[in-house]
Design an enzyme around this catalytic site. Structure first.
Site, PDB file in Angstrom:
ATOM      1  N   THR A  27     -10.328   0.302   5.448  1.00  0.00           N
ATOM      2  CA  THR A  27      -9.469   0.382   6.631  1.00  0.00           C
ATOM      3  C   THR A  27      -9.623   1.762   7.255  1.00  0.00           C
ATOM      4  O   THR A  27      -9.585   2.785   6.554  1.00  0.00           O
ATOM      5  CB  THR A  27      -7.993   0.105   6.281  1.00  0.00           C
ATOM      6  OG1 THR A  27      -7.197   0.213   7.473  1.00  0.00           O
ATOM      7  CG2 THR A  27      -7.457   1.052   5.230  1.00  0.00           C
ATOM      8  N   HIS A  45      -3.147   0.507 -10.732  1.00  0.00           N
ATOM      9  CA  HIS A  45      -3.311   1.314 -11.939  1.00  0.00           C
ATOM     10  C   HIS A  45      -3.233   0.472 -13.214  1.00  0.00           C
ATOM     11  O   HIS A  45      -3.602   0.948 -14.297  1.00  0.00           O
ATOM     12  CB  HIS A  45      -2.234   2.405 -11.974  1.00  0.00           C
ATOM     13  CG  HIS A  45      -2.669   3.642 -12.701  1.00  0.00           C
ATOM     14  ND1 HIS A  45      -3.822   3.719 -13.446  1.00  0.00           N
ATOM     15  CD2 HIS A  45      -2.093   4.875 -12.793  1.00  0.00           C
ATOM     16  CE1 HIS A  45      -3.938   4.925 -13.964  1.00  0.00           C
ATOM     17  NE2 HIS A  45      -2.900   5.654 -13.586  1.00  0.00           N
TER      18      HIS A  45
END
Length: 402
Positions: A321, A373
């Protein structure tokens, strides 16, 4: 007279519902084959539903704003041609009615004096709103002048009222219903925030070599390939190389499973008036710089015209993006599920940096990797950003595979 159902187009498995945006025809309207009857909006694109034949819109079963499913009946139409607009009898009847109205108006006007008729004509006035005070309530010159005075006074009062309330009108607020695309985007973003352990890590890139490459070869590139040499093709190439070297980034989550991809389908975020869409550049590792630039330009054009198809948007392993096109210096992009990472590209900005113990001005850019994560450790995330950084700062690494 045959009846035909108007159906929602087939929606892919990943798109469960759609919303009726607008009906372009009313019940009873004549329809030509391939004319657009209704537009529906999914969480990805807008779909147009055309007429399959000539006919008349008979019913509308799903109104604007309704949620519909794949192959649901939206309305019905008949396949009988509508000749009303070309019907000579209807046309003649209209002409006769117009003539009769004109004659009636002329006969009424003949009851007025020449002065009254002149005043009515010059001021484009109708007699319905004028109270006659003459014999047998006949309208006089004074009646018209009185009506004109009242009209002018009302007009002046309206102007004064508008000026006095102008500041109040500026404090008004407008409420509009969230579009289906915007609602789905919001739901997906909230889902990501709630269901992933999202973390963002950053780095900075000296873009001087890329700037020089585009300046040196930009014209030759465009002459040979009929497309401008943009920045996104460099980003895509660097990302593909990073995914090859750090395969933990090229993954997605499926319940308790991690899926590793051995191919490279890259989503590129494109802004539209209705929200952000992410069409997929498939097999980006097999494409040349020119191929990538042409594909991105094609996606941008289709997105602007709301012509992106479901196949353009489904899939993808990793998303890029570019907030830099809007001037963003730094941001924390949100993961595009079920992917596990997204790279944010930002504005290239001249600023001072230290090179060989000297302060130099260079075109610098921040890059940001947001990742889940739970799946990706900090080591892999930082290593991926370093690969992207090194390639963008020295694009010859792509050729030498170092």
């Amino acid at each position: 007279m045959n009846s035909v159902n108007i159906l929602t187009p087939n929606l892919p498995e990943s798109v469960k519902t759609a919303t009726i945006i607008v009906w372009h025809k009313k019940i009873g309207d004549f329809i030509k084959k391939d004319e657009i009857l209704v537009e529906i909006e999914t969480d990805k694109i807008i779909l147009e539903v055309p007429a399959i034949s000539d006919g008349i819109l008979y019913s509308i079963l799903e109104k604007t704003g309704n949620i519909v499913n794949s192959q649901q009946i939206l309305g019905t139409m008949t396949t009988v041609a509508n000749n009303t607009h070309n019907n000579p009898e209807k046309k003649s009847e209209k002409i006769i009615n117009d003539i009769s109205q004109n004659m009636l108006q002329r006969n009424v006007n003949n009851n007025f004096s020449p002065t009254v008729r002149r005043l009515l004509s010059s001021n484009n006035m109708k007699t319905d709103n004028i109270q006659g005070t003459g014999i047998n309530h006949r309208i006089t010159k004074q009646d018209i002048e009185k009506t004109l005075d009242q009209t002018n006074n009302t007009h002046e009062k309206n102007i004064n009222n508008q000026q006095q309330t102008k500041h109040l009108l500026q404090r008004n607020k407008t409420r509009i219903k969230m579009t289906h695309i915007r609602k789905c985007i919001a739901d997906r973003l909230v889902h990501v925030k709630r269901n992933t352990a999202m973390l963002t890590t950053f780095n900075e890139v000296n873009m001087q070599q890329i700037v020089k490459l585009r300046k040196k070869y930009g014209q030759s590139f465009q002459e040979r390939h009929s497309i401008k040499l943009g920045l996104m093709s460099f980003y895509v190439k660097a990302v593909v190389e990073g995914l090859k070297r750090i395969p933990e980034i090229n993954t997605s989550v499926d319940n308790e499973d991690i899926i590793y991809y051995n191919y490279f389908d890259i989503n590129v975020a494109i802004s539209t008036p209705k929200g952000l869409v992410t069409p997929v550049i498939r097999n980006a590792n097999l494409m040349s710089m020119a191929d990538i630039e042409k594909k991105i330009k094609k996606f941008a054009t289709k997105a602007k015209l709301s012509q992106l198809s479901i196949s353009d948007l489904i899939g993808g392993n990793f998303t890029i993006t570019n907030g830099g096109v809007f001037g963003s210096l730094l941001s924390t992009p949100i993961i595009n599920p079920p992917q596990t990472a997204i790279l944010g590209i930002h504005n290239i900005h001249d600023r001072p940096i230290a090179i060989n113990n000297e302060v130099c001005i260079r075109p610098m850019m921040y890059i940001a990797l947001s990742y889940d994560h739970r799946i990706i450790d900090g080591k892999e995330a930082i290593s991926f950003l370093l690969v992207v950084k090194n390639i963008l700062e020295d694009f010859n690494r792509i050729i030498l595979d170092i």
